[in-house]
Motif scaffolding. Structure first.
Motif, PDB file in Angstrom:
ATOM      1  N   ASN A 159       0.804  -1.228   0.000  1.00  0.00           N
ATOM      2  CA  ASN A 159       0.000   0.000   0.000  1.00  0.00           C
ATOM      3  C   ASN A 159       0.836   1.276   0.000  1.00  0.00           C
ATOM      4  OD1 ASN A 159      -2.434  -1.453  -0.019  1.00  0.00           O
ATOM      5  ND2 ASN A 159      -2.355  -1.664   2.202  1.00  0.00           N
ATOM      6  N   ARG A 160       2.040   1.174  -0.556  1.00  0.00           N
ATOM      7  CA  ARG A 160       2.905   2.348  -0.711  1.00  0.00           C
ATOM      8  C   ARG A 160       3.167   3.064   0.606  1.00  0.00           C
ATOM      9  NH1 ARG A 160      -0.030   5.093  -5.847  1.00  0.00           N
ATOM     10  NH2 ARG A 160      -1.428   5.699  -4.209  1.00  0.00           N
ATOM     11  N   GLN A 161       3.141   2.349   1.711  1.00  0.00           N
ATOM     12  CA  GLN A 161       3.291   2.980   3.009  1.00  0.00           C
ATOM     13  C   GLN A 161       4.735   2.931   3.488  1.00  0.00           C
ATOM     14  OE1 GLN A 161       0.498   1.218   5.698  1.00  0.00           O
ATOM     15  NE2 GLN A 161      -1.269   1.944   4.559  1.00  0.00           N
ATOM     16  N   ALA A 162       5.161   4.038   4.090  1.00  0.00           N
ATOM     17  CA  ALA A 162       6.502   4.122   4.677  1.00  0.00           C
ATOM     18  C   ALA A 162       6.398   3.746   6.149  1.00  0.00           C
ATOM     19  CB  ALA A 162       7.059   5.527   4.497  1.00  0.00           C
ATOM     20  N   LEU A 163       6.327   2.438   6.432  1.00  0.00           N
ATOM     21  CA  LEU A 163       6.041   1.968   7.791  1.00  0.00           C
ATOM     22  C   LEU A 163       7.261   1.493   8.570  1.00  0.00           C
ATOM     23  CD1 LEU A 163       2.714  -0.016   7.216  1.00  0.00           C
ATOM     24  CD2 LEU A 163       3.017   2.331   8.055  1.00  0.00           C
ATOM     25  N   ILE A 164       8.387   1.299   7.910  1.00  0.00           N
ATOM     26  CA  ILE A 164       9.576   0.825   8.622  1.00  0.00           C
ATOM     27  C   ILE A 164      10.294   2.057   9.179  1.00  0.00           C
ATOM     28  CG2 ILE A 164      11.742  -0.442   8.460  1.00  0.00           C
ATOM     29  CD1 ILE A 164      10.445  -1.963   6.059  1.00  0.00           C
ATOM     30  N   LYS A 165      10.150   2.240  10.473  1.00  0.00           N
ATOM     31  CA  LYS A 165      10.661   3.438  11.142  1.00  0.00           C
ATOM     32  C   LYS A 165      12.064   3.216  11.689  1.00  0.00           C
ATOM     33  CE  LYS A 165       6.750   5.459  10.425  1.00  0.00           C
ATOM     34  NZ  LYS A 165       6.644   6.299   9.257  1.00  0.00           N
ATOM     35  N   PRO A 166      12.842   4.296  11.819  1.00  0.00           N
ATOM     36  CA  PRO A 166      14.215   4.180  12.325  1.00  0.00           C
ATOM     37  C   PRO A 166      14.320   3.494  13.689  1.00  0.00           C
ATOM     38  CG  PRO A 166      13.863   6.364  11.415  1.00  0.00           C
ATOM     39  CD  PRO A 166      12.518   5.674  11.423  1.00  0.00           C
ATOM     40  N   ASP A 167      13.312   3.659  14.552  1.00  0.00           N
ATOM     41  CA  ASP A 167      13.412   3.098  15.900  1.00  0.00           C
ATOM     42  C   ASP A 167      13.304   1.574  15.938  1.00  0.00           C
ATOM     43  OD1 ASP A 167      10.728   3.602  15.159  1.00  0.00           O
ATOM     44  OD2 ASP A 167      10.070   3.637  17.234  1.00  0.00           O
ATOM     45  N   PHE A 168      12.856   0.924  14.865  1.00  0.00           N
ATOM     46  CA  PHE A 168      12.844  -0.545  14.855  1.00  0.00           C
ATOM     47  C   PHE A 168      13.482  -1.140  13.604  1.00  0.00           C
ATOM     48  CE2 PHE A 168       8.669   0.492  13.015  1.00  0.00           C
ATOM     49  CZ  PHE A 168       8.584  -0.378  11.934  1.00  0.00           C
ATOM     50  N   ARG A 169      14.057  -0.306  12.762  1.00  0.00           N
ATOM     51  CA  ARG A 169      14.695  -0.782  11.529  1.00  0.00           C
ATOM     52  C   ARG A 169      15.811  -1.784  11.831  1.00  0.00           C
ATOM     53  NH1 ARG A 169      19.290   0.208   9.054  1.00  0.00           N
ATOM     54  NH2 ARG A 169      19.798   1.967  10.380  1.00  0.00           N
ATOM     55  N   GLU A 170      16.735  -1.425  12.689  1.00  0.00           N
ATOM     56  CA  GLU A 170      17.885  -2.292  12.956  1.00  0.00           C
ATOM     57  C   GLU A 170      17.465  -3.604  13.616  1.00  0.00           C
ATOM     58  OE1 GLU A 170      21.063  -0.255  14.938  1.00  0.00           O
ATOM     59  OE2 GLU A 170      21.276   1.199  13.317  1.00  0.00           O
ATOM     60  N   GLU A 171      16.502  -3.567  14.516  1.00  0.00           N
ATOM     61  CA  GLU A 171      16.040  -4.801  15.153  1.00  0.00           C
ATOM     62  C   GLU A 171      15.391  -5.729  14.111  1.00  0.00           C
ATOM     63  OE1 GLU A 171      13.235  -6.375  18.852  1.00  0.00           O
ATOM     64  OE2 GLU A 171      13.600  -4.227  18.629  1.00  0.00           O
ATOM     65  N   THR A 172      14.660  -5.152  13.187  1.00  0.00           N
ATOM     66  CA  THR A 172      14.044  -5.955  12.128  1.00  0.00           C
ATOM     67  C   THR A 172      15.103  -6.508  11.181  1.00  0.00           C
ATOM     68  OG1 THR A 172      12.054  -4.588  12.309  1.00  0.00           O
ATOM     69  CG2 THR A 172      12.256  -5.967  10.335  1.00  0.00           C
ATOM     70  N   GLU A 173      16.135  -5.723  10.885  1.00  0.00           N
ATOM     71  CA  GLU A 173      17.241  -6.221  10.059  1.00  0.00           C
ATOM     72  C   GLU A 173      17.937  -7.403  10.747  1.00  0.00           C
ATOM     73  OE1 GLU A 173      18.421  -2.031   7.801  1.00  0.00           O
ATOM     74  OE2 GLU A 173      19.632  -2.714   9.501  1.00  0.00           O
ATOM     75  N   ARG A 174      18.144  -7.302  12.055  1.00  0.00           N
ATOM     76  CA  ARG A 174      18.766  -8.419  12.791  1.00  0.00           C
ATOM     77  C   ARG A 174      17.878  -9.661  12.741  1.00  0.00           C
ATOM     78  NH1 ARG A 174      20.184  -4.169  16.226  1.00  0.00           N
ATOM     79  NH2 ARG A 174      18.465  -4.639  17.654  1.00  0.00           N
ATOM     80  N   TYR A 175      16.577  -9.463  12.849  1.00  0.00           N
ATOM     81  CA  TYR A 175      15.646 -10.585  12.776  1.00  0.00           C
ATOM     82  C   TYR A 175      15.728 -11.252  11.398  1.00  0.00           C
ATOM     83  CZ  TYR A 175      11.391 -13.311  13.327  1.00  0.00           C
ATOM     84  OH  TYR A 175      10.489 -14.345  13.403  1.00  0.00           O
ATOM     85  N   MET A 176      15.754 -10.442  10.346  1.00  0.00           N
ATOM     86  CA  MET A 176      15.867 -10.972   8.986  1.00  0.00           C
ATOM     87  C   MET A 176      17.204 -11.704   8.802  1.00  0.00           C
ATOM     88  SD  MET A 176      14.223  -7.832   6.818  1.00  0.00           S
ATOM     89  CE  MET A 176      13.414  -8.620   5.433  1.00  0.00           C
ATOM     90  N   THR A 177      18.248 -11.172   9.394  1.00  0.00           N
ATOM     91  CA  THR A 177      19.561 -11.816   9.336  1.00  0.00           C
ATOM     92  C   THR A 177      19.482 -13.221   9.924  1.00  0.00           C
ATOM     93  OG1 THR A 177      20.698  -9.686   9.486  1.00  0.00           O
ATOM     94  CG2 THR A 177      21.973 -11.646  10.104  1.00  0.00           C
TER      95      THR A 177
END
Length: 157
Positions: free
Chosen positions: A18-36
């Motif tokens: 839905n073209r939404q900018a929902l990945i915010k700086p305050d949880f970006r890195e934690e989500t990247e670690r989860y994806m890792t």
């Protein structure tokens, strides 16, 4: 017993629904670690990852035993559930269908890693749509505009 030896470097790109900018700086890195962790569990080698507010860039050394489409599906499903469970956003979070996958040679890796890790700077000059279409054209991938992602900031169809 013989082993399988490969060198499969793939740059993955996919977008938030839905073209939404929902990945915010305050949880970006934690989500990247989860994806890792997901990628490591599937025995892929993560070389670079950067989540922009509305899309993801990931460079992996791919495990040849797992189909790329399966890897992307697992990443999308599990991170969607992770973001929802953590209540990182009050909005409904999902990834759009589809993805881009671009293969690279070993000699290109430093350039691609820098490109991915420098996403915020890159997007000061180009929109996600401009970036994605440029990648498709660079790799001579035929596409139709109506089958591309919905892009954040588009004014309509």
């Amino acid at each position: 017993m013989p082993n399988t030896y490969t060198q499969l470097y793939t740059h993955l790109v996919f977008a938030v629904k839905n073209r939404q900018a929902l990945i915010k700086p305050d949880f970006r890195e934690e989500t990247e670690r989860y994806m890792t962790g997901i990628l490591q569990h599937k025995k892929h080698k993560l070389l670079a990852i950067y989540l922009m507010p509305d899309h993801a860039h990931i460079l992996i050394g791919a495990n040849p035993a797992i189909a790329l489409s399966d890897t992307v599906q697992v990443l999308k499903t599990e991170t969607t559930n992770f973001i929802k469970e953590k209540r990182f956003t009050p909005f409904r979070f999902n990834w759009q269908e589809g993805f881009g996958a671009f293969s690279h040679s070993r000699s290109e890796l430093d350039h691609v890693v820098k490109y991915i890790l420098n996403q915020p700077e890159h997007h000061r000059k180009a929109t996600f749509r401009e970036e994605y279409v440029a990648l498709l054209k660079r790799y001579e991938i035929d596409f139709k505009d109506e089958y591309l992602f919905e892009f954040f900031g588009d004014t309509g169809d």
